[in-house]
Scaffold this active site. Sequence first.
Site, PDB file in Angstrom:
ATOM      1  N   SER A  50      45.061  67.468  18.233  1.00  0.00           N
ATOM      2  CA  SER A  50      45.012  68.935  18.254  1.00  0.00           C
ATOM      3  C   SER A  50      45.316  69.446  16.853  1.00  0.00           C
ATOM      4  O   SER A  50      45.893  68.710  16.035  1.00  0.00           O
ATOM      5  CB  SER A  50      46.096  69.444  19.217  1.00  0.00           C
ATOM      6  OG  SER A  50      46.330  70.822  19.033  1.00  0.00           O
ATOM      7  N   TYR A  93      54.522  69.603  23.464  1.00  0.00           N
ATOM      8  CA  TYR A  93      53.099  69.425  23.119  1.00  0.00           C
ATOM      9  C   TYR A  93      52.957  69.179  21.618  1.00  0.00           C
ATOM     10  O   TYR A  93      52.272  68.249  21.187  1.00  0.00           O
ATOM     11  CB  TYR A  93      52.318  70.671  23.547  1.00  0.00           C
ATOM     12  CG  TYR A  93      50.813  70.564  23.365  1.00  0.00           C
ATOM     13  CD1 TYR A  93      50.028  69.930  24.328  1.00  0.00           C
ATOM     14  CD2 TYR A  93      50.177  71.080  22.240  1.00  0.00           C
ATOM     15  CE1 TYR A  93      48.649  69.827  24.170  1.00  0.00           C
ATOM     16  CE2 TYR A  93      48.799  70.985  22.085  1.00  0.00           C
ATOM     17  CZ  TYR A  93      48.044  70.360  23.051  1.00  0.00           C
ATOM     18  OH  TYR A  93      46.682  70.258  22.885  1.00  0.00           O
TER      19      TYR A  93
HETATM   20  P1  NAD Z   1      41.653  69.938  30.486  1.00  0.00           P
HETATM   21  O1  NAD Z   1      42.863  70.401  31.209  1.00  0.00           O
HETATM   22  O2  NAD Z   1      40.324  70.352  30.994  1.00  0.00           O
HETATM   23  O3  NAD Z   1      41.616  68.352  30.344  1.00  0.00           O
HETATM   24  C1  NAD Z   1      42.726  67.524  30.421  1.00  0.00           C
HETATM   25  C2  NAD Z   1      42.383  66.374  31.344  1.00  0.00           C
HETATM   26  O4  NAD Z   1      43.461  65.433  31.357  1.00  0.00           O
HETATM   27  C3  NAD Z   1      42.182  66.851  32.796  1.00  0.00           C
HETATM   28  O5  NAD Z   1      40.983  66.298  33.291  1.00  0.00           O
HETATM   29  C4  NAD Z   1      43.380  66.279  33.519  1.00  0.00           C
HETATM   30  O6  NAD Z   1      43.130  65.954  34.886  1.00  0.00           O
HETATM   31  C5  NAD Z   1      43.642  65.022  32.697  1.00  0.00           C
HETATM   32  N1  NAD Z   1      44.988  64.521  32.882  1.00  0.00           N
HETATM   33  C6  NAD Z   1      46.164  65.216  32.818  1.00  0.00           C
HETATM   34  N2  NAD Z   1      47.184  64.398  33.075  1.00  0.00           N
HETATM   35  C7  NAD Z   1      46.664  63.173  33.312  1.00  0.00           C
HETATM   36  C8  NAD Z   1      47.227  61.917  33.633  1.00  0.00           C
HETATM   37  N3  NAD Z   1      48.550  61.767  33.787  1.00  0.00           N
HETATM   38  N4  NAD Z   1      46.400  60.858  33.791  1.00  0.00           N
HETATM   39  C9  NAD Z   1      45.059  61.003  33.657  1.00  0.00           C
HETATM   40  N5  NAD Z   1      44.474  62.164  33.351  1.00  0.00           N
HETATM   41  C10 NAD Z   1      45.270  63.231  33.194  1.00  0.00           C
HETATM   42  O7  NAD Z   1      41.838  70.418  28.983  1.00  0.00           O
HETATM   43  P2  NAD Z   1      41.064  70.043  27.631  1.00  0.00           P
HETATM   44  O8  NAD Z   1      41.160  71.209  26.783  1.00  0.00           O
HETATM   45  O9  NAD Z   1      39.728  69.457  27.931  1.00  0.00           O
HETATM   46  O10 NAD Z   1      42.023  68.925  27.027  1.00  0.00           O
HETATM   47  C11 NAD Z   1      41.589  67.638  26.630  1.00  0.00           C
HETATM   48  C12 NAD Z   1      42.387  67.159  25.448  1.00  0.00           C
HETATM   49  O11 NAD Z   1      42.093  68.009  24.328  1.00  0.00           O
HETATM   50  C13 NAD Z   1      43.904  67.222  25.638  1.00  0.00           C
HETATM   51  O12 NAD Z   1      44.501  66.081  25.084  1.00  0.00           O
HETATM   52  C14 NAD Z   1      44.296  68.464  24.875  1.00  0.00           C
HETATM   53  O13 NAD Z   1      45.615  68.417  24.409  1.00  0.00           O
HETATM   54  C15 NAD Z   1      43.296  68.419  23.735  1.00  0.00           C
HETATM   55  N6  NAD Z   1      43.106  69.703  23.061  1.00  0.00           N
HETATM   56  C16 NAD Z   1      42.544  70.771  23.714  1.00  0.00           C
HETATM   57  C17 NAD Z   1      42.412  71.971  23.026  1.00  0.00           C
HETATM   58  C18 NAD Z   1      41.808  73.187  23.658  1.00  0.00           C
HETATM   59  O14 NAD Z   1      41.884  74.274  23.044  1.00  0.00           O
HETATM   60  N7  NAD Z   1      41.198  73.100  24.830  1.00  0.00           N
HETATM   61  C19 NAD Z   1      42.834  72.086  21.707  1.00  0.00           C
HETATM   62  C20 NAD Z   1      43.404  70.986  21.082  1.00  0.00           C
HETATM   63  C21 NAD Z   1      43.525  69.799  21.773  1.00  0.00           C
END
Ligand code: NAD
Length: 268
Positions: free
Chosen positions: A151, A164
């Site tokens: 991130s 986080y």
């Molecule tokens: P999201 O909530 O759609 O995806 C997260 C996924 O992780 C979900 O499918 C959830 O079921 C899964 N998950 C959570 N806990 C779990 C576990 N214990 N075991 C297996 N799976 C698990 O959100 P996203 O935005 O797609 O996030 C994906 C990644 O991107 C994350 O690591 C997040 O920190 C990172 N990220 C997202 C953003 C953003 O703005 N969306 C920005 C920076 C980083």
Amino acid sequence: MKGLKGKNALVTGASSGIGQSIAIRLAQEGVNVAINYRSSPEDAADTAEMMDKACGEIQGCGVKDLLIQADVSKEDDVIRMVNTVVEEFGGLDILVNNAGIQIESAAHETKIEDFDKVIAVNLRGAYMCAREAIKHFLERDKNGVVINISSVHEIIPRPYYLSYSISKGGMENLTKTLALEYADKKIRVNGIGPGATITPINKGWTDDPEEKAKVESHIPMGRAGTSEEMAAAVAFLASEEAAYITGQTLFIDGGLTLYPDFSEPWSA
Ligand code: NAD
């Protein structure tokens, strides 16, 4: 992209958001994808269906998918998951550590169980998945790739989300240390650092035009990113085009990490 067709990947948390787009993009590149989910087989099945559809648009794509339940914070689950993927696909070439959660609370009020939970999924989980994948890469002596979905909060502090921020800050060193430890073993370890991206984790502001505009006002390029834009960079880093890149986090953030407050002269 060069060197991806016929490879086998495991994407954690691939039933939604960025992970789902990564699975779809890798399928378009001819990669067999194991779709990890924690609690929703229906959503994981949707990912598989979208992969098939996206892949079907490309002649002769024909990739395999595998739905695999596992909680990445549980060691037994992670070991079972990686072993199953290796057995079912006959090997693993690309691990994408995407699963992640966040819990909001002031640092002085955070319950230690919540703190531990975020670290257990985002950092400890990513390490355990990498450990199991690397064991396999070393046994078969072929190229292996790990990509960590970090991130912008790898480097930008995030008040009210201390666990986080720490998890993603730790991910920088996870990427770099593993990259160095295995650089001479045909294993590359890189990360991407998404900025504000339109996915379910952000439904607090993506579904509200006013809140969305507020978030986007902080982004130099004036808009949030898409999960497809994140997936494109993952495909690149997983491919042979990135054969000489290891230990790096590529920020994909519309300029968010460029100290936007300094875009105008502010001091003599
Ligand atoms: P999201 O909530 O759609 O995806 C997260 C996924 O992780 C979900 O499918 C959830 O079921 C899964 N998950 C959570 N806990 C779990 C576990 N214990 N075991 C297996 N799976 C698990 O959100 P996203 O935005 O797609 O996030 C994906 C990644 O991107 C994350 O690591 C997040 O920190 C990172 N990220 C997202 C953003 C953003 O703005 N969306 C920005 C920076 C980083």
